[in-house]
Design a protein around this motif. Structure first.
Motif, short mmCIF file in Angstrom:
data_model
loop_
_atom_site.label_atom_id
_atom_site.label_comp_id
_atom_site.label_asym_id
_atom_site.label_seq_id
_atom_site.Cartn_x
_atom_site.Cartn_y
_atom_site.Cartn_z
N VAL A 60 34.17 27.65 40.52
CA VAL A 60 33.44 28.63 39.70
C VAL A 60 34.32 29.29 38.63
N LEU A 61 35.42 29.90 39.03
CA LEU A 61 36.20 30.67 38.08
C LEU A 61 36.74 29.82 36.93
N ARG A 62 37.35 28.69 37.24
CA ARG A 62 37.91 27.84 36.18
C ARG A 62 36.83 27.26 35.29
N PRO A 63 35.75 26.68 35.83
CA PRO A 63 34.69 26.17 34.96
C PRO A 63 34.06 27.23 34.07
N ALA A 64 34.02 28.48 34.54
CA ALA A 64 33.43 29.55 33.75
C ALA A 64 34.42 30.17 32.77
N GLY A 65 35.69 29.78 32.85
CA GLY A 65 36.71 30.34 31.95
C GLY A 65 37.13 31.74 32.34
N MET A 66 37.04 32.07 33.63
CA MET A 66 37.37 33.41 34.10
C MET A 66 38.87 33.50 34.42
N ARG A 67 39.67 33.64 33.40
CA ARG A 67 41.13 33.58 33.55
C ARG A 67 41.74 34.86 34.10
N ASP A 68 41.01 35.97 34.04
CA ASP A 68 41.56 37.25 34.52
C ASP A 68 40.97 37.67 35.86
N THR A 69 40.31 36.74 36.54
CA THR A 69 39.66 37.04 37.82
C THR A 69 40.41 36.36 38.95
N TYR A 70 40.57 37.07 40.07
CA TYR A 70 41.25 36.46 41.21
C TYR A 70 40.85 37.21 42.49
N PHE A 71 41.28 36.67 43.63
CA PHE A 71 40.99 37.25 44.94
C PHE A 71 42.30 37.69 45.57
N PRO A 72 42.51 39.00 45.74
CA PRO A 72 43.82 39.50 46.17
C PRO A 72 44.12 39.32 47.65
N GLY A 73 43.09 39.07 48.48
CA GLY A 73 43.36 38.95 49.90
C GLY A 73 43.90 40.25 50.47
N ALA A 74 45.01 40.19 51.18
CA ALA A 74 45.59 41.38 51.80
C ALA A 74 46.49 42.18 50.87
N ASP A 75 46.69 41.71 49.64
CA ASP A 75 47.51 42.43 48.68
C ASP A 75 46.74 43.67 48.20
N PRO A 76 47.24 44.86 48.42
CA PRO A 76 46.50 46.07 48.05
C PRO A 76 46.54 46.39 46.56
N ARG A 77 47.38 45.70 45.82
CA ARG A 77 47.54 46.01 44.40
C ARG A 77 46.49 45.31 43.53
N ILE A 78 46.33 45.82 42.31
CA ILE A 78 45.58 45.12 41.28
C ILE A 78 46.61 44.59 40.29
N ARG A 79 46.77 43.29 40.25
CA ARG A 79 47.76 42.71 39.36
C ARG A 79 47.30 42.76 37.91
N GLY A 80 48.24 42.91 37.00
CA GLY A 80 47.90 42.92 35.58
C GLY A 80 47.37 44.27 35.13
N PRO A 81 46.98 44.37 33.85
CA PRO A 81 46.49 45.64 33.30
C PRO A 81 45.26 46.14 34.05
N HIS A 82 45.29 47.41 34.44
CA HIS A 82 44.14 47.99 35.14
C HIS A 82 44.17 49.50 34.99
N ASN A 83 43.00 50.11 35.05
CA ASN A 83 42.89 51.56 35.07
C ASN A 83 42.84 52.03 36.52
N HIS A 84 43.33 53.22 36.77
CA HIS A 84 43.35 53.73 38.14
C HIS A 84 41.96 54.16 38.59
N GLY A 85 41.72 54.04 39.90
CA GLY A 85 40.47 54.49 40.49
C GLY A 85 40.71 55.73 41.34
N TYR A 86 39.71 56.60 41.41
CA TYR A 86 39.85 57.86 42.15
C TYR A 86 38.61 58.15 42.98
N GLN A 87 38.82 58.85 44.09
CA GLN A 87 37.73 59.33 44.92
C GLN A 87 37.79 60.86 44.96
N ALA A 88 36.67 61.50 44.68
CA ALA A 88 36.59 62.95 44.76
C ALA A 88 36.45 63.37 46.22
N VAL A 89 37.32 64.26 46.66
CA VAL A 89 37.31 64.73 48.04
C VAL A 89 37.27 66.26 48.04
#
Length: 387
Positions: free
Chosen positions: A227-256
């Motif tokens: 799916v990803l390669r045929p669709a040209g989705m070069r910036d999409t991946y599955f991190p598995g157990a890696d908690p990080r977001i690789r590459g450029p990303h904005n931070h996410g927050y939860q209001a508590v």
């Protein structure tokens, strides 16, 4: 571990948004929205003014950022607003990667349907045939198709807890898909297969195991290859157990809410999502999700006979609206097929008309992404995008 149920059911969401009391607005400096519109026909194309207004004023109590991409033959519009992170106040990256949540299910459905087109999976065959021993005798035969459209009757699996605090404490721990499935199976069926529809992650968790059993390869590798390669989705991946977001990303927050009634915005960017895998593990971008829906709907990923499953809601099931990987939604006389997704800090929607006259993709840095109500910023974007 019930999946996030919210979609673009706009009539109900409008009521909820109007009656919900927002958090007190934090003292954030709000960068100006960076938006641009194409020279599309403004009679039928996106409403640029409404879209700019929808994302103005970020960050606020409801969202720290918004990335919006409207496309299709009617015209295009791109926009972003908010911040990369609250500490620096730097403008949000419009091309950033984010946790795409349950929009992963669109990819999973496409993988299964493509394997069906290749004759490696039969949609009408019980999953027990492919994964013997996974279910107890308490379960009647569940077809692959029933997993795809959430009519299996399997109950939700268990996670690290129900509250944000419980889950946050385990954000770096690993819970495997098989552990999740075992906990669901131990509860017994919710209803007989085909006799109801209950949108749950567990159906796609099982489909991920099915893909691995049939192909002999990991879900991530097969999803990337088929799916990803045929669709040209070069910036999409599955991190598995890696908690990080690789590459450029904005931070996410939860209001508590603190004990003194004030609000703390907890950085939830890093989080191990291994238990979600085929149900919600994907990291993507708005551009890649637009490529996904465009390629799919044009028949470039899944052949026509199998693609029809993505536009077929099961008949004879009261209240059913989900198909294989998508949900049918009508608004102002127009039919959309969509999928929403939410992980802490990130809320995402991908939607399109069958003829691709309008495609809608957005990611909002929601400060309560797992809440029961639709995020107010997401709601504004949806109402503006679907005009």
């Amino acid at each position: 571990m019930r999946a996030h149920r919210r979609t673009l059911a706009l009539a109900a969401s409008v009521v909820l948004a109007l009656t919900a009391g927002p958090l007190a607005a934090p003292a954030f400096a709000a960068p100006a929205a960076a938006a641009r519109a194409s020279a599309a026909d403004t009679t039928t194309g996106p409403d640029a003014e409404a879209l700019r207004a929808a994302i103005a004023g970020l960050p606020d109590a409801d969202a720290t950022a918004a990335l919006v991409r409207i496309g299709g033959t009617d015209g295009a519009w791109r926009g972003s607003a908010g911040v990369h992170d609250l500490a620096s106040g730097r403008a949000a990256d419009p091309d950033a990667r984010f946790r795409a949540g349950s929009t992963t299910k669109v990819v999973t459905a496409a993988v299964v349907l493509k394997l069906a087109a290749q004759g490696r999976i039969d949609l009408g065959t019980p999953v027990q045939h492919y994964l013997p021993g996974l279910f107890t005798p308490a379960f009647e035969p569940i077809t692959v198709r029933q997993l795809l459209n959430h009519t299996s009757g399997i109950r939700a699996g268990d996670g690290w807890g129900d509250s944000f605090e419980e889950q946050y404490a385990h954000r770096f721990d690993t819970l495997t898909p098989r552990q999740v499935v075992r906990s669901a199976v131990a509860k017994g069926p919710e209803f007989r297969p085909g006799h109801g529809q209950d949108y749950l992650n567990i159906n796609y968790t099982v489909l991920g195991l099915l893909v691995e059993k049939v192909t002999g390869h990991s879900y991530a590798s097969e999803a990337t290859r088929l799916v990803l390669r045929p669709a040209g989705m070069r910036d999409t991946y599955f991190p598995g157990a890696d908690p990080r977001i690789r590459g450029p990303h904005n931070h996410g927050y939860q209001a508590v809410r603190r004990a003194d009634g004030t609000t703390e915005f907890v950085d939830v960017t890093e989080w191990n999502q291994a238990d979600r895998r085929a149900a919600g593990d994907m990291i993507s971008t708005t551009a890649d999700l637009e490529r996904l829906v465009t390629s799919l709907f044009r028949g470039r990923i899944v052949p026509g006979p199998q693609l029809a499953e993505m536009f077929t809601v099961p008949s004879g099931v009261p209240g059913a609206s989900y198909s294989a990987g998508l949900q049918r939604f009508e608004y102002q006389g127009r039919e959309y097929w969509l999928k929403s997704g939410a992980r802490y800090g990130y809320s995402t929607v991908v939607a399109a008309t069958r003829d691709l006259s309008r495609t809608v993709v957005y990611s909002v840095g929601s400060t309560d992404a797992k809440g029961e109500e639709m995020n107010p910023v997401s709601l504004r974007i949806a109402l503006a995008a679907l005009k």
